[in-house]
Structures are given as C-alpha cells and as structure tokens.
Motif scaffolding. Sequence first.
Motif, PDB file in Angstrom:
ATOM      1  N   THR A   1      23.708  37.587  11.915  1.00 59.84           N
ATOM      2  CA  THR A   1      23.845  38.039  10.510  1.00 59.84           C
ATOM      3  C   THR A   1      24.378  36.867   9.570  1.00 59.84           C
ATOM      4  OG1 THR A   1      26.084  38.912  10.928  1.00 59.84           O
ATOM      5  CG2 THR A   1      24.238  40.400  11.196  1.00 59.84           C
TER       6      THR A   1
ATOM      7  N   ALA B   1      23.502  33.690  10.281  1.00 59.49           N
ATOM      8  CA  ALA B   1      22.336  32.886  10.033  1.00 59.49           C
ATOM      9  C   ALA B   1      21.495  33.555   9.039  1.00 59.49           C
ATOM     10  CB  ALA B   1      21.794  32.666  11.311  1.00 59.49           C
ATOM     11  N   ILE B   2      21.375  34.916   9.129  1.00 61.46           N
ATOM     12  CA  ILE B   2      20.546  35.611   8.020  1.00 61.46           C
ATOM     13  C   ILE B   2      21.227  35.304   6.645  1.00 61.46           C
ATOM     14  CG2 ILE B   2      19.851  37.733   7.331  1.00 61.46           C
ATOM     15  CD1 ILE B   2      19.762  38.772  10.236  1.00 61.46           C
TER      16      ILE B   2
ATOM     17  N   PHE C   1      23.034  32.421   5.614  1.00 61.20           N
ATOM     18  CA  PHE C   1      22.432  31.259   5.336  1.00 61.20           C
ATOM     19  C   PHE C   1      21.064  31.104   4.901  1.00 61.20           C
ATOM     20  CE2 PHE C   1      20.825  27.130   6.649  1.00 61.20           C
ATOM     21  CZ  PHE C   1      21.600  26.290   6.023  1.00 61.20           C
ATOM     22  N   GLY C   2      20.056  31.836   5.536  1.00 60.44           N
ATOM     23  CA  GLY C   2      18.480  31.791   5.376  1.00 60.44           C
ATOM     24  C   GLY C   2      18.378  32.475   3.899  1.00 60.44           C
ATOM     25  N   LEU C   3      18.961  33.706   3.734  1.00 57.16           N
ATOM     26  CA  LEU C   3      18.658  34.254   2.337  1.00 57.16           C
ATOM     27  C   LEU C   3      19.213  33.430   1.190  1.00 57.16           C
ATOM     28  CD1 LEU C   3      19.776  37.735   3.185  1.00 57.16           C
ATOM     29  CD2 LEU C   3      17.442  37.000   2.878  1.00 57.16           C
TER      30      LEU C   3
ATOM     31  N   LEU D   1      19.416  30.222   1.144  1.00 57.13           N
ATOM     32  CA  LEU D   1      18.563  28.624   1.225  1.00 57.13           C
ATOM     33  C   LEU D   1      17.132  29.310   0.688  1.00 57.13           C
ATOM     34  CD1 LEU D   1      18.409  26.126   1.898  1.00 57.13           C
ATOM     35  CD2 LEU D   1      17.303  26.374   4.054  1.00 57.13           C
ATOM     36  N   PHE D   2      16.607  30.471   1.109  1.00 53.91           N
ATOM     37  CA  PHE D   2      15.329  31.063   0.209  1.00 53.91           C
ATOM     38  C   PHE D   2      15.802  31.253  -1.211  1.00 53.91           C
ATOM     39  CE2 PHE D   2      13.121  34.921  -1.147  1.00 53.91           C
ATOM     40  CZ  PHE D   2      11.800  34.459  -0.925  1.00 53.91           C
TER      41      PHE D   2
ATOM     42  N   ILE E   1      24.980  30.948   1.298  1.00 54.68           N
ATOM     43  CA  ILE E   1      24.754  29.563   2.062  1.00 54.68           C
ATOM     44  C   ILE E   1      26.360  29.338   2.731  1.00 54.68           C
ATOM     45  CG2 ILE E   1      24.446  27.140   2.399  1.00 54.68           C
ATOM     46  CD1 ILE E   1      22.211  27.391   0.330  1.00 54.68           C
TER      47      ILE E   1
ATOM     48  N   GLY F   1      27.299  32.395   4.933  1.00 56.70           N
ATOM     49  CA  GLY F   1      26.696  32.386   6.167  1.00 56.70           C
ATOM     50  C   GLY F   1      27.289  31.296   7.262  1.00 56.70           C
TER      51      GLY F   1
ATOM     52  N   CYS G   1      29.043  32.205  11.019  1.00 55.35           N
ATOM     53  CA  CYS G   1      28.658  31.738  12.296  1.00 55.35           C
ATOM     54  C   CYS G   1      29.986  31.137  13.004  1.00 55.35           C
ATOM     55  CB  CYS G   1      27.437  30.554  12.120  1.00 55.35           C
ATOM     56  SG  CYS G   1      25.864  31.228  11.469  1.00 55.35           S
TER      57      CYS G   1
ATOM     58  N   THR H   1      20.371  43.736   1.338  1.00 57.65           N
ATOM     59  CA  THR H   1      20.707  43.226   3.008  1.00 57.65           C
ATOM     60  C   THR H   1      22.064  42.641   3.016  1.00 57.65           C
ATOM     61  OG1 THR H   1      18.137  42.557   2.885  1.00 57.65           O
ATOM     62  CG2 THR H   1      19.844  41.367   4.604  1.00 57.65           C
TER      63      THR H   1
END
Length: 368
Positions: A30, A32-33, A35-37, A39-40, A65, A68, A72, A268
């Motif tokens: 989660t 990592a998710i 972090f990805g959100l 970044l997006f 970011i 996230g 981790c 999310t």
Amino acid sequence: MAVGKVTFTKAEREKLAEVLWLLNWISVVTGAILFGLGLFLKIEIQKWQEVMSDQGILYVPHMLITTGLAACCINFLGGKICLDCADTNKFLRWKLVMMPYVVCTFFFTSCVLVGALMCYSIRSQLEESLFLGLRNAMRYYKDTDTPGRCYLKRTLDLLQIQFHCCGNTGYRDWFQVQWISNRYLDMTSSTVVDRLRSNVEGKYLMDGVPFSCCSTFSPRPCIQQQVSNSSAHFNYDQQSQQLNLWRRGCRQTLLDHYTGIMQSIGLTVLLIWLFELLVLTGVRYLQTAMENVLRLGDPESESDGWILENSLAETARSNFNIIKNLGKCYQIDDDPNINVPTATAEQEVPSQQVQIPVTSIASRLRSH
C-alpha cells in the motif's frame, strides 16, 4: 481504566504477531501504491502547469510520495518486529524500540489521513491557480517570438483541442485580449489602424478566436472572425452559432479533470488510512500484551492488552503534566529568600609557597 482492554492467551499472542507480520507486508504494498499515486498526480499536474499560476499545488503529490516511501520503510521494519514479538525472549531485543515504532506508525498514519483530506480540499486553490494561469497564458498567446513565452500558443491550442474547450470561462474571453501579434497586422490598412486607435491601451481587439476553438461537430466550415455578427455570414443561424465553437471554458474543464483524479486518489488514500489504522491498533495491542507478560514473569500466562492504559482524559492530563514539568526544568529560580551556602574563612585553605634559601645553601657547600 484502560481503553479497549483485551485479554490474550499465549496462542492468541502468537497468532496476533503472525497476522500483523502479514499485514505489515501488505502495508509495504500500500505504501508503494501511495508513492505511485503521488507520482501519477504530479505528472498530471505538470502536463498543464504552464497554464497554472505559480501557486504551490504540488504539495499534495509531494505529500503522497513522501508518505508512501515512509510507509514502505516503517512497515518493512514492522514486519520483522511483529514476527519476533511472538517469542518472549526475542521481544526483549525490541522492547525499547516498540514504543518509538508505535509513535512513528501513528504519525505516519496521521499523514496518510492528511493526504486524503488534501485531495478533497485543494479544489478552490486549484480553481484560482487555473483562472490566473489561463488569463496570463491568453495574454501572451501572441508572443511567439518572445523567449519564455513562445511555447504558450502551442500549449493553449493543444489544450483547447484536447479538452474541447475555448478561452478561460468561455470563447468570449478571446474578444478581450489581443491574440494576434503586431507582426501579422497590416499597419498600412486604415481598418487596422483605426481599430488600434479606438482602443485605450492600443490593442487590436476583435470578436474572433483562434482555430483551436473550432468545434468538430460544426456542420459548416468554422467561422473564427466576426463570430458575434450573424449578418456577416450566409445562413449563420442560432444553431450554427452553437455548434461552431466549443462553448465551455478551459478553466472549468481542467478543474473537473483534476477534481475527478483527486477524488479517486483521495478515496484510495482514505481506504489505505483505514487499513493502516487497523495495523496500528493491532501493533499497540501486541506491544502492551507482551510488556504485561514480562511483568508477570510467566511466558505461558494470559496477559492484558489495551490501546490506552488510562482513559483519554487521564492520558491527556498526564502528558500535559509531563510537558509542563519539562518546562520547569529550564527555569532558573532566583528567589532572594533562598540562602546559598558560601565557603567560610575557616573552610578556606590558603595556598602557601615554600621559599628555599638558595644563597645560604651555596655558602655552606663552599665552606666544606
């Protein structure tokens, strides 16, 4: 009275530790998710940052970011701690680390909630940023030969074509700015000169729009000049005017675009926060249950676990008193009624130097 008090057997403590080990590894995913959100969202904002004002709206993706990455790291360590806490002997190695770990997890979980709320509260700030940014971009649309502004024409044209929009709040916004450079105006034409002189600021204003405002649904060739003058064009009725240009402003279109993205991301992140809150609660129960086992001295016995050892009011009062006492430690008491003991003359031992009569010793040696 303890808040959320639960009694655990040895088997239940071991089972809780194993479940928390698994949940911590899921929390790494989660994180990592998150972090990805983040970044997006940052990439999506930077796509059209040229039509936004220089207001700090990138703090939301930066918050996601950072959170996230922290998730981790913290949950990776938490998985190892929870797995070792199933054994009383191994728990002794982590006993001093457990409380700082719980505090860090609580702080991280709070940051996740703040990130979710930011996604829903940034709309007004984003709207103002788009309004000011689009207004300046339209003003510099004509400056294709000016360094630093030469890209704005291409950016605005792409924006209006891709999002099917025109102007800031509507296509009539183009009537209020000069969007044709003087390089492309025929200064020998009396019509052009009269129009420039008729404007107080010397701008060439007209009821026309750039080509990118033309609607693809128009049944006739696009009309860009004299848009508001229906008599200037043949068979230019009300329906043709409605279908000729994109009617919606780019500010509202971009605002809806980013609002939809942020609402999805916010939902999310809110679900991730609820999951992390569950993990934090389980870790707190495991910590207090294992500490009570050590107090009892019997690893096989039952132990109590809780969220707060005392009630919420008592805990807040206790923490306030601790902070208050820490502040008193740095205060210097200069009360004149307090007698400070000083050394007396009898207690002082004066230093004495022993002088050796060197000359008398030398004369005695010569006599011998």
